[in-house]
Design an enzyme around this catalytic site. Structure first.
Site, PDB file in Angstrom:
ATOM      1  N   HIS A   1      12.862  -2.585   1.603  1.00  0.00           N
ATOM      2  CA  HIS A   1      12.284  -1.307   2.042  1.00  0.00           C
ATOM      3  C   HIS A   1      13.106  -0.174   1.460  1.00  0.00           C
ATOM      4  CE1 HIS A   1       9.579  -3.341   4.699  1.00  0.00           C
ATOM      5  NE2 HIS A   1      10.592  -4.123   5.048  1.00  0.00           N
TER       6      HIS A   1
ATOM      7  N   ARG B   1      13.683   4.551  11.969  1.00  0.00           N
ATOM      8  CA  ARG B   1      12.406   5.271  12.016  1.00  0.00           C
ATOM      9  C   ARG B   1      11.609   4.923  13.288  1.00  0.00           C
ATOM     10  NH1 ARG B   1       9.546   5.016   6.356  1.00  0.00           N
ATOM     11  NH2 ARG B   1       8.339   6.674   7.359  1.00  0.00           N
TER      12      ARG B   1
ATOM     13  N   ARG C   1       7.764   0.605  13.351  1.00  0.00           N
ATOM     14  CA  ARG C   1       8.324   0.044  12.119  1.00  0.00           C
ATOM     15  C   ARG C   1       9.450  -0.960  12.407  1.00  0.00           C
ATOM     16  NH1 ARG C   1       5.996   3.431   8.142  1.00  0.00           N
ATOM     17  NH2 ARG C   1       5.658   5.504   9.003  1.00  0.00           N
TER      18      ARG C   1
ATOM     19  N   ALA D   1       3.327  -0.850   4.707  1.00  0.00           N
ATOM     20  CA  ALA D   1       2.824  -0.848   6.094  1.00  0.00           C
ATOM     21  C   ALA D   1       2.449  -2.246   6.585  1.00  0.00           C
ATOM     22  CB  ALA D   1       1.633   0.095   6.203  1.00  0.00           C
TER      23      ALA D   1
ATOM     24  N   ASN E   1       8.034  -5.623  -1.184  1.00  0.00           N
ATOM     25  CA  ASN E   1       8.019  -4.501  -0.249  1.00  0.00           C
ATOM     26  C   ASN E   1       6.577  -4.442   0.270  1.00  0.00           C
ATOM     27  OD1 ASN E   1       7.918  -2.149   1.162  1.00  0.00           O
ATOM     28  ND2 ASN E   1       9.026  -0.920  -0.343  1.00  0.00           N
TER      29      ASN E   1
ATOM     30  N   TYR F   1      11.086   9.046   0.923  1.00  0.00           N
ATOM     31  CA  TYR F   1      11.030   8.060  -0.167  1.00  0.00           C
ATOM     32  C   TYR F   1      11.600   8.559  -1.494  1.00  0.00           C
ATOM     33  CZ  TYR F   1       8.004   5.685   3.155  1.00  0.00           C
ATOM     34  OH  TYR F   1       7.520   5.068   4.273  1.00  0.00           O
TER      35      TYR F   1
ATOM     36  N   ARG G   1       4.538  11.138  -2.228  1.00  0.00           N
ATOM     37  CA  ARG G   1       4.485  10.701  -0.847  1.00  0.00           C
ATOM     38  C   ARG G   1       5.803  10.975  -0.099  1.00  0.00           C
ATOM     39  NH1 ARG G   1       4.850   4.389   1.013  1.00  0.00           N
ATOM     40  NH2 ARG G   1       4.221   4.819   3.133  1.00  0.00           N
TER      41      ARG G   1
ATOM     42  N   ASP H   1       2.120 -15.838   6.379  1.00  0.00           N
ATOM     43  CA  ASP H   1       1.622 -17.209   6.222  1.00  0.00           C
ATOM     44  C   ASP H   1       1.503 -17.609   4.751  1.00  0.00           C
ATOM     45  OD1 ASP H   1       1.519 -17.604   8.929  1.00  0.00           O
ATOM     46  OD2 ASP H   1      -0.653 -17.372   9.119  1.00  0.00           O
TER      47      ASP H   1
ATOM     48  N   HIS I   1       4.602  -4.533   9.025  1.00  0.00           N
ATOM     49  CA  HIS I   1       4.590  -4.422  10.482  1.00  0.00           C
ATOM     50  C   HIS I   1       3.339  -5.017  11.130  1.00  0.00           C
ATOM     51  CE1 HIS I   1       7.740  -1.772   9.179  1.00  0.00           C
ATOM     52  NE2 HIS I   1       6.880  -0.946   8.628  1.00  0.00           N
TER      53      HIS I   1
ATOM     54  N   GLU J   1      12.896  -9.388   1.049  1.00  0.00           N
ATOM     55  CA  GLU J   1      12.093  -8.248   1.522  1.00  0.00           C
ATOM     56  C   GLU J   1      12.886  -6.955   1.282  1.00  0.00           C
ATOM     57  OE1 GLU J   1      11.152  -8.712   5.659  1.00  0.00           O
ATOM     58  OE2 GLU J   1      10.571  -6.606   5.911  1.00  0.00           O
TER      59      GLU J   1
ATOM     60  N   PRO K   1       0.792  -1.230   0.000  1.00  0.00           N
ATOM     61  CA  PRO K   1       0.000   0.000   0.000  1.00  0.00           C
ATOM     62  C   PRO K   1       0.829   1.287   0.000  1.00  0.00           C
ATOM     63  CG  PRO K   1      -0.121  -1.100   2.134  1.00  0.00           C
ATOM     64  CD  PRO K   1       0.529  -2.067   1.177  1.00  0.00           C
ATOM     65  N   ASN K   2       0.331   2.233  -0.755  1.00  0.00           N
ATOM     66  CA  ASN K   2       0.867   3.601  -0.843  1.00  0.00           C
ATOM     67  C   ASN K   2       2.165   3.722  -1.635  1.00  0.00           C
ATOM     68  OD1 ASN K   2      -1.239   4.837   0.771  1.00  0.00           O
ATOM     69  ND2 ASN K   2      -0.336   3.743   2.501  1.00  0.00           N
TER      70      ASN K   2
ATOM     71  N   SER L   1      13.113   2.976   2.480  1.00  0.00           N
ATOM     72  CA  SER L   1      13.677   3.765   3.577  1.00  0.00           C
ATOM     73  C   SER L   1      14.396   2.847   4.569  1.00  0.00           C
ATOM     74  CB  SER L   1      12.566   4.534   4.302  1.00  0.00           C
ATOM     75  OG  SER L   1      11.708   3.637   4.984  1.00  0.00           O
TER      76      SER L   1
HETATM   77  C1  DQA Z   1       8.385   1.035   3.512  1.00  0.00           C
HETATM   78  C2  DQA Z   1       8.544   1.279   5.010  1.00  0.00           C
HETATM   79  C3  DQA Z   1       7.246   1.022   5.741  1.00  0.00           C
HETATM   80  O1  DQA Z   1       7.404   1.237   7.128  1.00  0.00           O
HETATM   81  C4  DQA Z   1       6.178   1.969   5.228  1.00  0.00           C
HETATM   82  O2  DQA Z   1       4.941   1.689   5.846  1.00  0.00           O
HETATM   83  C5  DQA Z   1       6.047   1.958   3.762  1.00  0.00           C
HETATM   84  C6  DQA Z   1       7.247   1.848   2.926  1.00  0.00           C
HETATM   85  C7  DQA Z   1       9.668   1.398   2.723  1.00  0.00           C
HETATM   86  O3  DQA Z   1       9.737   1.013   1.554  1.00  0.00           O
HETATM   87  O4  DQA Z   1      10.549   2.078   3.253  1.00  0.00           O
HETATM   88  O5  DQA Z   1       4.959   2.140   3.214  1.00  0.00           O
HETATM   89  O6  DQA Z   1       8.147  -0.344   3.311  1.00  0.00           O
END
Ligand code: DQA
Length: 143
Positions: free
Chosen positions: A100, A107, A111, A77, A74, A23, A18, A87, A80, A98, A10-11, A102
């Site tokens: 990220h 942070r 997180r 959110a 990735n 980011y 954003r 699963d 977390h 995985e 998401p996002n 950032s």
């Molecule tokens: C993220 C870090 C997460 O904590 C955050 O909720 C994101 C992006 C990152 O790519 O740094 O949406 O996964």
């Protein structure tokens, strides 16, 4: 040729707009182009999937069984919070990295926990777009 699924949660479709201080200013379209270019350089076939809904991500992971040789995720959110995504990854048992954008370690407290890390073979944090390329390199090199 290895077939890799890249999942963004998401996002991440809001990249560019954003929180650019965290980011960066490049948008999601630029990320997709970067991933495709990296895959091509590494001789990988890649499919990118983005969704804002946890269940849609779970569905996509389930559908990956028998189709993909590796997953780069990735979970944003959901990293977390989502036992369901953890699963699903365990269920299909596909090698997973995985990523990220950032550096989540530096942070907020909330997180600091990642459910997906309990399954992922490798976790890359804080390397921006390059983290996706490093994840693809890892999967490309894997026997
Ligand atoms: C993220 C870090 C997460 O904590 C955050 O909720 C994101 C992006 C990152 O790519 O740094 O949406 O996964």
């Amino acid at each position: 040729m290895k077939n890799i699924l890249v999942i963004n949660g998401p996002n991440l479709n809001m990249l560019g707009l954003r929180e650019p201080a965290i980011y960066g200013s490049r948008d999601f379209k630029a990320l997709l182009a970067f991933i495709q270019e990296s895959a091509q350089q590494l001789g990988l076939e890649v499919e990118c999937f983005q969704h804002n809904h946890e269940g849609a991500i779970v569905d996509k992971i389930q559908q990956a069984y028998g189709v993909f040789d590796g997953i780069v995720i990735n979970p944003a959110a959901y990293t977390h919070t989502s036992v369901a995504i953890l699963d699903a990854l365990k269920a299909v048992s596909i090698p997973t990295v995985e990523v990220h954008i950032s550096d989540v370690d530096s942070r907020e407290d909330f997180r600091q926990r990642s459910f997906v890390s309990l399954y992922a073979e490798k976790v890359i944090k804080g390397h921006g777009f390059d983290g996706y390329k490093e994840a693809l390199e890892y999967l490309a090199a894997k026997k």
